[in-house]
Design a protein around this motif. Structure first.
Motif, PDB file in Angstrom:
ATOM      1  N   LEU A   1       2.537 -12.209   4.321  1.00 28.05           N
ATOM      2  CA  LEU A   1       1.500 -12.799   3.468  1.00 28.05           C
ATOM      3  C   LEU A   1       0.596 -13.721   4.261  1.00 28.05           C
ATOM      4  CD1 LEU A   1       3.684 -13.552   0.308  1.00 28.05           C
ATOM      5  CD2 LEU A   1       1.796 -11.920   0.446  1.00 28.05           C
ATOM      6  N   LEU A   2       1.197 -14.466   5.196  1.00 30.58           N
ATOM      7  CA  LEU A   2       0.380 -15.341   6.036  1.00 30.58           C
ATOM      8  C   LEU A   2      -0.547 -14.528   6.926  1.00 30.58           C
ATOM      9  CD1 LEU A   2       3.068 -18.010   7.068  1.00 30.58           C
ATOM     10  CD2 LEU A   2       1.135 -18.318   5.492  1.00 30.58           C
ATOM     11  N   SER A   3      -0.021 -13.400   7.466  1.00 36.85           N
ATOM     12  CA  SER A   3      -0.876 -12.576   8.319  1.00 36.85           C
ATOM     13  C   SER A   3      -1.988 -11.932   7.508  1.00 36.85           C
ATOM     14  CB  SER A   3      -0.050 -11.497   9.024  1.00 36.85           C
ATOM     15  OG  SER A   3       0.432 -10.558   8.095  1.00 36.85           O
ATOM     16  N   LEU A   4      -1.709 -11.604   6.237  1.00 42.65           N
ATOM     17  CA  LEU A   4      -2.724 -10.988   5.394  1.00 42.65           C
ATOM     18  C   LEU A   4      -3.882 -11.925   5.128  1.00 42.65           C
ATOM     19  CD1 LEU A   4      -3.412  -8.457   3.732  1.00 42.65           C
ATOM     20  CD2 LEU A   4      -2.253  -9.527   1.794  1.00 42.65           C
TER      21      LEU A   4
ATOM     22  N   ILE B   1      -5.420  -0.664   9.304  1.00 41.43           N
ATOM     23  CA  ILE B   1      -4.385  -1.700   9.302  1.00 41.43           C
ATOM     24  C   ILE B   1      -3.006  -1.052   9.412  1.00 41.43           C
ATOM     25  CG2 ILE B   1      -3.294  -3.525   7.932  1.00 41.43           C
ATOM     26  CD1 ILE B   1      -6.107  -4.077   6.754  1.00 41.43           C
ATOM     27  N   LEU B   2      -2.828   0.080   8.723  1.00 49.76           N
ATOM     28  CA  LEU B   2      -1.566   0.825   8.807  1.00 49.76           C
ATOM     29  C   LEU B   2      -1.283   1.241  10.250  1.00 49.76           C
ATOM     30  CD1 LEU B   2       0.810   2.520   7.770  1.00 49.76           C
ATOM     31  CD2 LEU B   2      -0.842   4.249   7.027  1.00 49.76           C
ATOM     32  N   LEU B   3      -2.297   1.714  10.941  1.00 50.50           N
ATOM     33  CA  LEU B   3      -2.114   2.189  12.312  1.00 50.50           C
ATOM     34  C   LEU B   3      -1.931   1.057  13.311  1.00 50.50           C
ATOM     35  CD1 LEU B   3      -4.805   5.007  12.262  1.00 50.50           C
ATOM     36  CD2 LEU B   3      -2.349   5.369  12.592  1.00 50.50           C
TER      37      LEU B   3
ATOM     38  N   GLY C   1       0.872  -1.904  11.102  1.00 48.95           N
ATOM     39  CA  GLY C   1       2.102  -1.422  10.499  1.00 48.95           C
ATOM     40  C   GLY C   1       2.024  -1.284   8.992  1.00 48.95           C
ATOM     41  N   LEU C   2       2.975  -0.549   8.448  1.00 49.69           N
ATOM     42  CA  LEU C   2       2.986  -0.232   7.028  1.00 49.69           C
ATOM     43  C   LEU C   2       3.164  -1.453   6.118  1.00 49.69           C
ATOM     44  CD1 LEU C   2       2.794   2.023   4.965  1.00 49.69           C
ATOM     45  CD2 LEU C   2       5.238   2.468   5.276  1.00 49.69           C
ATOM     46  N   PRO C   3       4.060  -2.399   6.404  1.00 51.57           N
ATOM     47  CA  PRO C   3       4.198  -3.549   5.502  1.00 51.57           C
ATOM     48  C   PRO C   3       2.901  -4.338   5.334  1.00 51.57           C
ATOM     49  CG  PRO C   3       6.090  -3.404   6.959  1.00 51.57           C
ATOM     50  CD  PRO C   3       5.091  -2.419   7.475  1.00 51.57           C
ATOM     51  N   THR C   4       2.189  -4.596   6.434  1.00 54.32           N
ATOM     52  CA  THR C   4       0.931  -5.346   6.337  1.00 54.32           C
ATOM     53  C   THR C   4      -0.124  -4.539   5.590  1.00 54.32           C
ATOM     54  OG1 THR C   4       1.430  -6.379   8.452  1.00 54.32           O
ATOM     55  CG2 THR C   4      -0.808  -6.589   7.647  1.00 54.32           C
ATOM     56  N   ALA C   5      -0.177  -3.232   5.855  1.00 48.42           N
ATOM     57  CA  ALA C   5      -1.126  -2.369   5.149  1.00 48.42           C
ATOM     58  C   ALA C   5      -0.838  -2.357   3.651  1.00 48.42           C
ATOM     59  CB  ALA C   5      -1.068  -0.953   5.712  1.00 48.42           C
ATOM     60  N   CYS C   6       0.438  -2.421   3.289  1.00 50.81           N
ATOM     61  CA  CYS C   6       0.796  -2.400   1.877  1.00 50.81           C
ATOM     62  C   CYS C   6       0.368  -3.664   1.154  1.00 50.81           C
ATOM     63  CB  CYS C   6       2.306  -2.183   1.724  1.00 50.81           C
ATOM     64  SG  CYS C   6       2.800  -0.462   2.014  1.00 50.81           S
ATOM     65  N   LEU C   7       0.430  -4.783   1.824  1.00 48.03           N
ATOM     66  CA  LEU C   7      -0.041  -6.022   1.201  1.00 48.03           C
ATOM     67  C   LEU C   7      -1.543  -5.943   0.932  1.00 48.03           C
ATOM     68  CD1 LEU C   7       1.994  -8.612   3.285  1.00 48.03           C
ATOM     69  CD2 LEU C   7       2.384  -7.930   0.908  1.00 48.03           C
ATOM     70  N   GLU C   8      -2.278  -5.348   1.849  1.00 49.64           N
ATOM     71  CA  GLU C   8      -3.709  -5.136   1.633  1.00 49.64           C
ATOM     72  C   GLU C   8      -3.937  -4.144   0.498  1.00 49.64           C
ATOM     73  OE1 GLU C   8      -7.848  -5.071   3.702  1.00 49.64           O
ATOM     74  OE2 GLU C   8      -6.217  -6.508   3.534  1.00 49.64           O
ATOM     75  N   GLU C   9      -3.141  -3.085   0.489  1.00 50.54           N
ATOM     76  CA  GLU C   9      -3.293  -2.044  -0.527  1.00 50.54           C
ATOM     77  C   GLU C   9      -3.059  -2.596  -1.929  1.00 50.54           C
ATOM     78  OE1 GLU C   9      -1.909   0.721  -3.452  1.00 50.54           O
ATOM     79  OE2 GLU C   9      -0.552  -0.646  -2.362  1.00 50.54           O
ATOM     80  N   LYS C  10      -2.080  -3.473  -2.079  1.00 49.31           N
ATOM     81  CA  LYS C  10      -1.773  -4.002  -3.406  1.00 49.31           C
ATOM     82  C   LYS C  10      -2.908  -4.870  -3.946  1.00 49.31           C
ATOM     83  CE  LYS C  10       2.152  -2.077  -4.195  1.00 49.31           C
ATOM     84  NZ  LYS C  10       2.234  -1.040  -5.266  1.00 49.31           N
ATOM     85  N   VAL C  11      -3.667  -5.472  -3.061  1.00 50.34           N
ATOM     86  CA  VAL C  11      -4.823  -6.261  -3.490  1.00 50.34           C
ATOM     87  C   VAL C  11      -5.973  -5.350  -3.903  1.00 50.34           C
ATOM     88  CG1 VAL C  11      -6.572  -7.916  -2.732  1.00 50.34           C
ATOM     89  CG2 VAL C  11      -4.185  -8.231  -2.064  1.00 50.34           C
TER      90      VAL C  11
ATOM     91  N   VAL D   1       8.162   0.342   0.139  1.00 50.59           N
ATOM     92  CA  VAL D   1       8.159  -0.612   1.257  1.00 50.59           C
ATOM     93  C   VAL D   1       8.380  -2.033   0.758  1.00 50.59           C
ATOM     94  CG1 VAL D   1       6.724  -1.641   3.074  1.00 50.59           C
ATOM     95  CG2 VAL D   1       6.702   0.840   2.707  1.00 50.59           C
ATOM     96  N   LEU D   2       7.737  -2.390  -0.347  1.00 51.09           N
ATOM     97  CA  LEU D   2       7.807  -3.761  -0.863  1.00 51.09           C
ATOM     98  C   LEU D   2       8.966  -3.965  -1.840  1.00 51.09           C
ATOM     99  CD1 LEU D   2       3.985  -4.376  -1.430  1.00 51.09           C
ATOM    100  CD2 LEU D   2       5.387  -5.035   0.543  1.00 51.09           C
ATOM    101  N   GLY D   3       9.713  -2.894  -2.126  1.00 47.67           N
ATOM    102  CA  GLY D   3      10.858  -3.021  -3.035  1.00 47.67           C
ATOM    103  C   GLY D   3      10.468  -3.316  -4.454  1.00 47.67           C
ATOM    104  N   THR D   4       9.293  -2.818  -4.866  1.00 46.54           N
ATOM    105  CA  THR D   4       8.780  -3.132  -6.199  1.00 46.54           C
ATOM    106  C   THR D   4       9.705  -2.650  -7.316  1.00 46.54           C
ATOM    107  OG1 THR D   4       6.543  -2.907  -5.303  1.00 46.54           O
ATOM    108  CG2 THR D   4       6.759  -2.905  -7.698  1.00 46.54           C
ATOM    109  N   HIS D   5      10.315  -1.475  -7.117  1.00 41.93           N
ATOM    110  CA  HIS D   5      11.142  -0.871  -8.175  1.00 41.93           C
ATOM    111  C   HIS D   5      12.624  -0.821  -7.809  1.00 41.93           C
ATOM    112  CE1 HIS D   5       7.450   0.139 -10.169  1.00 41.93           C
ATOM    113  NE2 HIS D   5       7.046   0.930  -9.176  1.00 41.93           N
ATOM    114  N   GLY D   6      13.052  -1.648  -6.877  1.00 39.27           N
ATOM    115  CA  GLY D   6      14.450  -1.688  -6.519  1.00 39.27           C
ATOM    116  C   GLY D   6      14.777  -0.858  -5.291  1.00 39.27           C
TER     117      GLY D   6
END
Length: 488
Positions: free
Chosen positions: A9-12, A138-140, A143-153, A174-179
């Motif tokens: 989140l800080l990197s985002l 950002i994915l490339l 990495g995927l976790p950072t790209a996902c934080l951007e994607e969710k926004v 990746v973010l464990g949204t649904h368990g």
């Protein structure tokens, strides 16, 4: 989970400032001629519609490494886009920044594209193509976790669009949204569905045609999930620059095959400074063959010619008069400051050492390097557009339409469109610039690969004709390297 995501989140924060702003679409990373920048007024008075069309259709690959370098420089240069003739609505699909990022992405120049994106785009707003390319970069690069934080926004802005639906499903896992037991489903992508639900699913790297048909997200996830099989990959199969870059970055790419991949990557402008040509053990002093080998390599890679190599050229010139010709062209190229002027007598002596066809090519090369722009500033005539009505008709098709278009663009000082037309038609350029080639079916003609030398020089003529002198020199280095490479 929150504690785990806090660093992300800080990197985002650096990607999504609180204000949503989009930089001028003419912003670029290079602005100096010394760094290969194109003129800031490259697009002066030229129709936005034609710039868009040509950028969208420009091939991601080229038969010459130097052409890729010219493309890169053009896409990264800073421009004054206020000078463009905005003959079409300036929609998201027509945004020049977005189009440049997309082309850099296709060319495998991800680091350049990522830097350009982060320096220009604090928030893509409602520009869906820009937002999509940003998330992919950002994915490339991060990495995927950072790209996902951007994607969710960003994804709530683009509901119902296939890319965002698929990316949302990937990021939920990746973010464990649904368990922890959640497995994403992909109704519209059999490839993504197989990646996440079939552990035995792989695509061979040799299936270039299959890979080329996949969406970028599918390709990236195939690579990151190690679902591309490289067992049978062969250097004879030339992948697209995007695939080459994907293979270079793949964690499971076999090290034994990397030198062969590096050769392809260097030719596509993805690796700089690599020694890709086979080098024999150098004797002392250097033989003429050794001199040619080193000289061709340094020219090909865009390096300055070393003083030691210059001295060898001079010392060997009396017994090898061809050196006088190469010394003169090196002077014209400005790749060394240590070469003395060549007398006309010595140049002529060296020229007679070549075949008649090569003499003609050498003279054409010198003319291309010597002459100034042949542009007319007379804008009295109305410019006639030549955009093809059929979007499926490729510019590379066997047609004279593009030649007429190019002549019109050149006559009206439309520098940017002239450049794009040549870059869109490199294959045709090598065949038809001056009508049918007398040497096309001549099996004895000097060739580089399957392309006669004189056809490569024709490419130079087109760049020189419109006054792109620096770009002419970039390409001329590779042409000269290829000509030297013909020496036995």
């Amino acid at each position: 989970m929150i504690r785990t995501l806090l660093p992300l989140l800080l990197s985002l924060f650096f990607f999504l400032p609180s204000t949503a702003t989009l930089a001028d679409e003419g912003f670029g990373l290079i602005s100096s001629d010394l760094n290969g920048a194109l003129p800031k007024a490259l697009w002066r008075d030229q129709p936005h519609s034609e710039i868009v069309y040509l950028l969208q259709n420009m091939p991601a690959d080229a038969p010459m490494r130097s052409i890729q370098m010219v493309k890169r420089n053009m896409l990264l240069s800073r421009y004054d886009t206020n000078l463009i003739d905005n003959d079409i609505p300036l929609t998201s699909d027509h945004n020049l920044l977005t189009l440049r990022l997309q082309k850099l992405f296709e060319m495998g120049l991800w680091e350049d594209a990522f830097t350009l994106y982060t320096k220009t785009t604090h928030d893509p707003g409602d520009n869906e193509p820009l937002a999509r390319i940003g998330v992919l970069l950002i994915l490339l690069e991060k990495g995927l976790p950072t790209a996902c934080l951007e994607e969710k926004v960003l994804s709530p802005r683009f509901q119902g669009i296939k890319f965002w639906t698929e990316m949302d499903a990937i990021c939920d896992e990746v973010l464990g949204t649904h368990g922890a037991d959640y497995k994403p489903e992909f109704e519209d992508s059999s490839v993504l569905q197989a990646i996440y639900h079939n552990p035995d699913f792989f695509i061979p790297a040799t299936d270039i045609n299959v890979l080329n048909k996949l969406a970028p997200l599918e390709l990236i996830m195939l690579s990151q999930k190690r679902r591309i099989n490289y067992d049978e990959i062969s250097p004879e199969q030339r992948p697209t620059p995007f695939l080459t870059k994907l293979f270079l970055e793949a964690a499971n790419f076999p090290e034994s095959k990397r030198p062969e991949l590096d050769i392809v990557a260097t030719s596509q402008g993805l690796i700089s400074g690599q020694k890709i040509r086979k080098k024999e053990k150098m004797s002392s002093p250097l033989s003429q063959a050794d001199i040619f080998l080193q000289l061709a390599e340094e020219l090909y890679l865009g390096h300055k010619i070393s003083p030691e190599l210059v001295q060898f050229l001079l010392e060997n010139a009396p017994e090898n008069p061809k050196n006088y010709v190469y010394i003169q062209i090196l002077n014209d190229l400005g790749v060394t400051t240590d070469l003395p002027p060549v007398s006309q007598d010595n140049f002529n002596l060296g020229l007679t050492s070549f075949s008649e066809k090569m003499q003609k090519n050498i003279n054409l090369l010198k003319i291309s390097l010597d002459k100034m722009a042949k542009l007319s500033n007379n804008r009295a005539d109305v410019y006639e557009k030549h955009i093809f009505p059929d979007e499926n008709q490729m510019l590379q098709a066997s047609s004279d339409n593009w030649i007429e278009w190019w002549e019109n663009a050149r006559a009206h000082n439309f520098l940017g469109i002239s450049l794009l037309l040549v870059l869109n038609n490199i294959d045709m350029t090598t065949e038809t610039l001056d009508g049918p080639s007398e040497e096309r079916n001549d099996h004895n003609v000097e060739k580089i690969g399957d392309i006669p030398v004189n056809n490569r020089i024709n490419i130079l003529k087109r760049f020189s004709d419109v006054g792109l002198i620096e770009q002419t020199h970039i390409i001329a280095r590779e042409v000269l390297a290829d000509m030297i490479g013909l020496e036995k």
